[in-house]
Design a protein around this motif. Sequence first.
Motif, PDB file in Angstrom:
ATOM      1  N   GLU A  87       0.824  -1.641  -0.259  1.00 36.42           N
ATOM      2  CA  GLU A  87      -0.143   0.032   0.423  1.00 36.42           C
ATOM      3  C   GLU A  87       1.028   1.215  -0.074  1.00 36.42           C
ATOM      4  OE1 GLU A  87      -4.472   1.829   2.019  1.00 36.42           O
ATOM      5  OE2 GLU A  87      -3.364   0.645   3.293  1.00 36.42           O
ATOM      6  N   TRP A  88       0.221   2.140  -0.791  1.00 38.97           N
ATOM      7  CA  TRP A  88       1.144   3.690  -0.824  1.00 38.97           C
ATOM      8  C   TRP A  88      -0.048   4.780  -0.083  1.00 38.97           C
ATOM      9  CZ3 TRP A  88      -0.738   7.850  -3.470  1.00 38.97           C
ATOM     10  CH2 TRP A  88       0.284   8.950  -3.473  1.00 38.97           C
ATOM     11  N   ALA A 133      -3.091 -13.696  11.414  1.00 38.72           N
ATOM     12  CA  ALA A 133      -1.399 -13.546  12.195  1.00 38.72           C
ATOM     13  C   ALA A 133      -0.643 -13.007  10.761  1.00 38.72           C
ATOM     14  CB  ALA A 133      -0.736 -14.222  12.846  1.00 38.72           C
ATOM     15  N   ASN A 134      -0.515 -11.703  11.113  1.00 30.92           N
ATOM     16  CA  ASN A 134      -0.276 -10.450  10.199  1.00 30.92           C
ATOM     17  C   ASN A 134       0.929 -10.182   9.957  1.00 30.92           C
ATOM     18  OD1 ASN A 134      -2.557 -11.148   8.267  1.00 30.92           O
ATOM     19  ND2 ASN A 134      -2.840  -8.694   9.404  1.00 30.92           N
ATOM     20  N   TYR A 135       2.189  -9.578   9.638  1.00 32.59           N
ATOM     21  CA  TYR A 135       3.268  -9.529   9.466  1.00 32.59           C
ATOM     22  C   TYR A 135       3.732  -7.714   8.559  1.00 32.59           C
ATOM     23  CZ  TYR A 135       8.244  -7.498   9.304  1.00 32.59           C
ATOM     24  OH  TYR A 135       8.587  -6.394   9.171  1.00 32.59           O
ATOM     25  N   TRP A 136       3.512  -6.941   9.199  1.00 30.07           N
ATOM     26  CA  TRP A 136       3.693  -5.330   8.282  1.00 30.07           C
ATOM     27  C   TRP A 136       4.899  -4.290   8.395  1.00 30.07           C
ATOM     28  CZ3 TRP A 136      -1.719  -2.057   8.667  1.00 30.07           C
ATOM     29  CH2 TRP A 136      -2.876  -2.600   8.067  1.00 30.07           C
ATOM     30  N   LEU A 137       5.366  -3.857   7.398  1.00 34.27           N
ATOM     31  CA  LEU A 137       6.440  -3.722   7.110  1.00 34.27           C
ATOM     32  C   LEU A 137       6.734  -1.965   6.729  1.00 34.27           C
ATOM     33  CD1 LEU A 137       9.695  -2.977   7.741  1.00 34.27           C
ATOM     34  CD2 LEU A 137       9.989  -3.489   5.382  1.00 34.27           C
ATOM     35  N   LEU A 138       6.180  -0.713   7.540  1.00 34.69           N
ATOM     36  CA  LEU A 138       6.233  -0.119   7.036  1.00 34.69           C
ATOM     37  C   LEU A 138       7.147   0.753   7.075  1.00 34.69           C
ATOM     38  CD1 LEU A 138       3.498   1.123   9.919  1.00 34.69           C
ATOM     39  CD2 LEU A 138       3.014  -0.025   8.274  1.00 34.69           C
ATOM     40  N   SER A 195       8.846   0.787  10.406  1.00 29.17           N
ATOM     41  CA  SER A 195       8.215   0.740  11.524  1.00 29.17           C
ATOM     42  C   SER A 195       8.346  -1.210  11.189  1.00 29.17           C
ATOM     43  CB  SER A 195       7.211   1.388  12.670  1.00 29.17           C
ATOM     44  OG  SER A 195       7.051   2.251  12.815  1.00 29.17           O
ATOM     45  N   HIS A 196       8.844  -1.770  12.217  1.00 35.64           N
ATOM     46  CA  HIS A 196       8.178  -3.598  11.976  1.00 35.64           C
ATOM     47  C   HIS A 196       6.555  -3.728  13.036  1.00 35.64           C
ATOM     48  CE1 HIS A 196      12.161  -4.581  10.303  1.00 35.64           C
ATOM     49  NE2 HIS A 196      12.260  -3.530  11.442  1.00 35.64           N
TER      50      HIS A 196
END
Length: 218
Positions: A153-154, A190-195, A207-208
């Motif tokens: 996502e942008w 369960a998710n993992y996002w890298l911001l 941000s992890h």
Amino acid sequence: MNRTITHFAMLLAALAAAWQPSKARAADEDVQLWQFVFLTGDIGEDTRLTVDATQRWREAARGDDQQTLRVTIEQQVAEGVRIGGGGALFDAGGATEIRPHQQVTLVSGRIEARTRLEQRFFDGADRVEVRLRQRIQYNQPLGNGWRASIGGEWLGLLQSRNEGEGASTEQWRAQTGVAYRVSEKLEIGANYWLLAFPRGDRPARYSHVPQTVLIYRF
């Protein structure tokens, strides 16, 4: 079934263990833990209501812990096309944000693309902030009630909350996750996002964000 749920619980525990703010002291990087709850279902012909809430554990340097509540109503206007809107309330460290939004979602097979426009009202801001979000996601069934997803996502500012600041890219998001259908109405994930937050000539800030997700369909 019990073995599957046990494996899933171990995965959630591993995500929770990853949330260790004391190990993320660098100014350019931090770790957060978000917990999502979604309630969603049809309230009319081709009309869907979704209510979601989150608890976001964050360091004080990242705005402190945050609680959110969002309501969205969508109408399917054609095959694979939904339009809708709603509003959200965000609270962190005593600061409040009110956020109306409008969106269009396109679905083709396992690919989903969403365009969302947000108006963000902050306490003490010079003016309303306007943000455009473009997200694309791919969903892959894995069998036996499991599915996986990957996407990006942008998020771009069309108008900053601060006078004199122009349009800019606020952040990029990369995300991946797994979900398990416990029953016809209940799903856990369960998710993992890298911001990534661009900062001009300086290195980006990251941000992890490990996450837990609960979805209930009424």
